[in-house]
Enzyme design. Structure first.
Site, PDB file in Angstrom:
ATOM      1  N   LYS A 107       0.909  -1.115   0.036  1.00 53.42           N
ATOM      2  CA  LYS A 107      -0.051   0.026  -0.083  1.00 53.42           C
ATOM      3  C   LYS A 107       0.904   1.233  -0.032  1.00 53.42           C
ATOM      4  O   LYS A 107       1.845   1.229   0.521  1.00 53.42           O
ATOM      5  CB  LYS A 107      -0.819   0.011   1.074  1.00 53.42           C
ATOM      6  CG  LYS A 107      -1.923   0.783   1.192  1.00 53.42           C
ATOM      7  CD  LYS A 107      -3.160   0.022   0.430  1.00 53.42           C
ATOM      8  CE  LYS A 107      -4.256   0.670   0.171  1.00 53.42           C
ATOM      9  NZ  LYS A 107      -5.550  -0.232  -0.231  1.00 53.42           N
ATOM     10  N   GLY A 239     -24.056   4.001   1.315  1.00 53.07           N
ATOM     11  CA  GLY A 239     -22.948   4.418   0.401  1.00 53.07           C
ATOM     12  C   GLY A 239     -23.459   4.411  -1.141  1.00 53.07           C
ATOM     13  O   GLY A 239     -23.775   3.267  -1.482  1.00 53.07           O
ATOM     14  N   GLY A 241     -21.491   5.423  -3.982  1.00 53.30           N
ATOM     15  CA  GLY A 241     -20.252   5.796  -4.702  1.00 53.30           C
ATOM     16  C   GLY A 241     -20.079   4.680  -5.639  1.00 53.30           C
ATOM     17  O   GLY A 241     -20.960   3.918  -6.009  1.00 53.30           O
ATOM     18  N   ASN A 242     -18.760   4.417  -6.089  1.00 59.34           N
ATOM     19  CA  ASN A 242     -18.377   3.425  -7.022  1.00 59.34           C
ATOM     20  C   ASN A 242     -18.730   1.981  -6.663  1.00 59.34           C
ATOM     21  O   ASN A 242     -19.420   1.359  -7.352  1.00 59.34           O
ATOM     22  CB  ASN A 242     -16.811   3.361  -7.313  1.00 59.34           C
ATOM     23  CG  ASN A 242     -16.344   2.204  -7.891  1.00 59.34           C
ATOM     24  OD1 ASN A 242     -16.268   1.219  -7.725  1.00 59.34           O
ATOM     25  ND2 ASN A 242     -16.547   2.498  -9.179  1.00 59.34           N
ATOM     26  N   TYR A 245     -22.961   2.087  -5.570  1.00 58.26           N
ATOM     27  CA  TYR A 245     -23.923   2.279  -6.711  1.00 58.26           C
ATOM     28  C   TYR A 245     -24.049   1.005  -7.466  1.00 58.26           C
ATOM     29  O   TYR A 245     -25.027   0.274  -7.865  1.00 58.26           O
ATOM     30  CB  TYR A 245     -23.582   3.504  -7.409  1.00 58.26           C
ATOM     31  CG  TYR A 245     -24.367   3.547  -8.720  1.00 58.26           C
ATOM     32  CD1 TYR A 245     -25.732   3.895  -8.738  1.00 58.26           C
ATOM     33  CD2 TYR A 245     -23.976   3.576 -10.008  1.00 58.26           C
ATOM     34  CE1 TYR A 245     -26.387   3.794  -9.982  1.00 58.26           C
ATOM     35  CE2 TYR A 245     -24.417   3.370 -11.098  1.00 58.26           C
ATOM     36  CZ  TYR A 245     -25.807   3.600 -11.242  1.00 58.26           C
ATOM     37  OH  TYR A 245     -26.741   3.499 -12.437  1.00 58.26           O
TER      38      TYR A 245
HETATM   39  P1  NAD Z   1     -16.560   6.454  -3.256  1.00 57.07           P
HETATM   40  O1  NAD Z   1     -15.791   7.732  -2.855  1.00 57.07           O
HETATM   41  O2  NAD Z   1     -16.887   6.348  -4.666  1.00 57.07           O
HETATM   42  O3  NAD Z   1     -18.067   6.517  -2.587  1.00 57.07           O
HETATM   43  C1  NAD Z   1     -18.097   6.448  -1.198  1.00 57.07           C
HETATM   44  C2  NAD Z   1     -19.646   6.721  -0.843  1.00 57.07           C
HETATM   45  O4  NAD Z   1     -19.979   6.755   0.600  1.00 57.07           O
HETATM   46  C3  NAD Z   1     -20.286   7.886  -1.586  1.00 57.07           C
HETATM   47  O5  NAD Z   1     -21.492   7.790  -1.935  1.00 57.07           O
HETATM   48  C4  NAD Z   1     -20.246   8.676  -0.136  1.00 57.07           C
HETATM   49  O6  NAD Z   1     -21.231   9.937  -0.398  1.00 57.07           O
HETATM   50  C5  NAD Z   1     -20.769   7.894   0.778  1.00 57.07           C
HETATM   51  N1  NAD Z   1     -20.472   8.408   2.109  1.00 57.07           N
HETATM   52  C6  NAD Z   1     -19.265   9.229   2.533  1.00 57.07           C
HETATM   53  N2  NAD Z   1     -19.369   9.369   3.741  1.00 57.07           N
HETATM   54  C7  NAD Z   1     -20.522   8.764   4.332  1.00 57.07           C
HETATM   55  C8  NAD Z   1     -21.304   8.732   5.394  1.00 57.07           C
HETATM   56  N3  NAD Z   1     -20.905   9.433   6.654  1.00 57.07           N
HETATM   57  N4  NAD Z   1     -22.266   7.979   5.646  1.00 57.07           N
HETATM   58  C9  NAD Z   1     -22.909   7.266   4.417  1.00 57.07           C
HETATM   59  N5  NAD Z   1     -22.216   7.351   3.228  1.00 57.07           N
HETATM   60  C10 NAD Z   1     -21.149   8.246   3.229  1.00 57.07           C
HETATM   61  O7  NAD Z   1     -16.035   5.286  -2.775  1.00 57.07           O
HETATM   62  P2  NAD Z   1     -15.788   3.801  -3.222  1.00 57.07           P
HETATM   63  O8  NAD Z   1     -14.632   3.405  -4.157  1.00 57.07           O
HETATM   64  O9  NAD Z   1     -17.240   3.313  -3.538  1.00 57.07           O
HETATM   65  O10 NAD Z   1     -15.403   3.027  -1.783  1.00 57.07           O
HETATM   66  C11 NAD Z   1     -16.313   2.740  -0.392  1.00 57.07           C
HETATM   67  C12 NAD Z   1     -15.821   1.861   0.279  1.00 57.07           C
HETATM   68  O11 NAD Z   1     -15.291   0.434  -0.374  1.00 57.07           O
HETATM   69  C13 NAD Z   1     -14.456   2.165   1.070  1.00 57.07           C
HETATM   70  O12 NAD Z   1     -14.231   1.538   2.068  1.00 57.07           O
HETATM   71  C14 NAD Z   1     -13.316   1.602   0.177  1.00 57.07           C
HETATM   72  O13 NAD Z   1     -12.274   1.475   0.615  1.00 57.07           O
HETATM   73  C15 NAD Z   1     -14.053   0.243  -0.165  1.00 57.07           C
HETATM   74  N6  NAD Z   1     -13.392  -0.540  -1.325  1.00 57.07           N
HETATM   75  C16 NAD Z   1     -13.534   0.016  -2.454  1.00 57.07           C
HETATM   76  C17 NAD Z   1     -13.011  -0.541  -3.687  1.00 57.07           C
HETATM   77  C18 NAD Z   1     -13.337  -0.053  -5.242  1.00 57.07           C
HETATM   78  O14 NAD Z   1     -12.807  -0.606  -5.951  1.00 57.07           O
HETATM   79  N7  NAD Z   1     -13.784   1.302  -5.265  1.00 57.07           N
HETATM   80  C19 NAD Z   1     -12.336  -1.849  -3.616  1.00 57.07           C
HETATM   81  C20 NAD Z   1     -12.259  -2.338  -2.209  1.00 57.07           C
HETATM   82  C21 NAD Z   1     -12.890  -1.690  -1.352  1.00 57.07           C
END
Ligand code: NAD
Length: 430
Positions: A107, A239, A241-242, A245
């Protein structure tokens, strides 16, 4: 964050130690699985738009390479600390082993709030970071990727810098690149899609443990595996986000009933079901999901709704000792990293809630990163449906191994995942 980072590292290491002791590994082997192989720490001097130099602190921590090159993202965050980066590198070793990938864990991180930088400053910082780690990474050494606040565009600057210094092309040295630079089709949706495959595989298994499983939360009693993956099961997703959704969209398309979603500003609940695509269209116009047709709920209320499946897909530690007793879901799919505290995990497991651990549930992202790496090394590109099929095969196989261990040893899935991972890592160490 300083103490949070330390706590995170301590709890990751304690979990590995506890599991390794149960597996009767000797002390030296346990130390080798816990300690990172390399920890690169540095200061980057970057010229800002006003002509002055600013110094940024950064790390690349390479935890374990028994199974293959180090793999893991690079985060840009104002509160990141060395311990947090090390904890995340450690958990990447576990996740890659759980997913059955030929990778170790790594990381990277820089202490910076990227929102406070101009685009040119961000590019200079990204290039400075790539230049600094160039001599310790490579397609067969360490393969970085995006993480919090880093994007495919940032990867394109980093790989460009890396290739300039090396003097040759090496598309497999970074993953999460734009498709035009050798990124994989299907990567954007991969984490959500992988989570759905894991959920479907789990539901097929627990069909035999029915029929009363879902009765307590008031949904129709499912009679067959088909019903289990149909609209008879309700899901709340925190949540949007990526990860959240695409999970919600694909689960809705697969026939599940998504009854609540939320973003950082709150959520919407509709017991008749929501179409995530329509909610996203609304969010794009209004900036929030709250206000879409249904009842407004807070993020706290969303977690305790009467649903079959709860999917925390935003932040860590959202299910904790304060709200664990109010959770009504029978299955929790950990799509965020570390959404349950240790205390909440223990009390909910005791109650019989099935918790699918993050190292398995959200491993679809790193699995498709692996597929991007394979394509980059081979110089051969798969269609999106080929990528999705390979993801399904790989993540279902990963789930089966964890499930079998959990049944064999009568242990929760999280403990089984750590046992499988540590077993794979240590058996590759001489
Ligand atoms: P992102 O930034 O695209 O989306 C995050 C979402 O969480 C957004 O909709 C945001 O509005 C929401 N959010 C933020 N604060 C919040 C709160 N207090 N309460 C509720 N919702 C809240 O991030 P992502 O890529 O979707 O990642 C989300 C989680 O998944 C993280 O823990 C990340 O480490 C984990 N993750 C992501 C991936 C990936 O491929 N993107 C892979 C493994 C793990």
């Amino acid at each position: 964050m300083d103490s949070q980072g330390k706590k995170m590292l301590e709890s990751a290491q304690a979990l590995i130690r506890k599991t390794a002791e149960k597996m009767k590994l000797d002390d030296e082997m346990i130390k080798r699985v816990i300690e990172p192989e390399f920890a690169h720490e540095f200061a980057l001097a970057v010229t800002m738009d006003n002509g002055k130099r600013k110094v940024f602190k950064g790390w690349r921590i390479q935890h374990n390479s028994a199974l293959g090159p180090y793999k893991g993202g690079i985060r840009f965050h104002p509160e990141t600390v060395r311990e947090e980066v090390q904890a995340l590198a450690t958990l990447m070793s576990i996740k890659c082993a759980v997913a059955g990938l030929p990778y170790g864990g790594g990381k990277g991180g820089i202490v910076v709030d990227p929102k406070k930088l101009s685009k040119t400053e961000l590019e200079r910082l990204s290039r400075a970071f790539a230049a600094r780690i160039t001599h310790v990474i490579g397609e067969d050494i360490d393969v970085p990727a995006p993480d919090v606040n880093t994007t495919p565009e940032i990867m394109s600057w980093m790989i460009d810098e890396y290739q300039k210094i090396k003097g040759y092309k090496s598309p497999a040295t970074f993953t999460g690149k734009p498709v035009s630079m050798g990124g994989s089709l299907g990567r954007t949706e991969a984490t959500g899609r992988g989570g759905l495959f894991v959920l479907q595989a789990l539901l097929e298994k627990i069909e035999d443990l029915m029929p009363k499983f879902f009765d307590t939360v008031g949904t129709p009693n499912p009679k067959s595996a088909k019903n289990l993956t149909s609209s008879s099961l309700t899901i709340a997703v925190q949540g949007f986000g990526n990860v959240g959704y695409f999970f919600a969209k694909l689960a809705h398309e697969a026939g599940f009933k998504i009854i609540a979603v939320s973003d950082s500003r709150g959520g919407v609940y509709n017991k008749d079901g929501l179409d995530p695509v329509e909610v996203m269209t609304f969010k794009k116009k209004k900036g929030v999901v709250s206000g879409f047709s249904g009842k407004r709920v807070t993020n706290e209320e969303l977690l305790t709704l009467p649903v079959d499946i709860l999917v925390p897909a935003a932040l860590e530690n959202v299910v904790n000792e304060k709200n664990a007793s109010k959770i009504k879901a029978k299955i929790i799919l950990e799509m965020a990293n570390g959404p349950l505290t240790e205390e909440a995990y223990l009390s909910l497991s005791k109650k019989g809630v099935v918790i699918v651990p993050d190292v398995l549930a959200n491993s679809g992202g790193v699995t498709v990163s692996y597929l991007e790496w394979v394509q980059g090394k081979a110089g051969f590109w798969w269609s999106e449906s080929e990528v999705n099929q390979k993801l399904e095969t790989m993540i279902t196989r990963a789930f089966e191994a964890i499930w079998d261990k959990s049944v064999e040893k009568k242990m929760p899935l999280k403990q089984a995942a750590f046992e499988v991972a540590i077993g794979r890592i240590t058996s590759a160490m001489v």
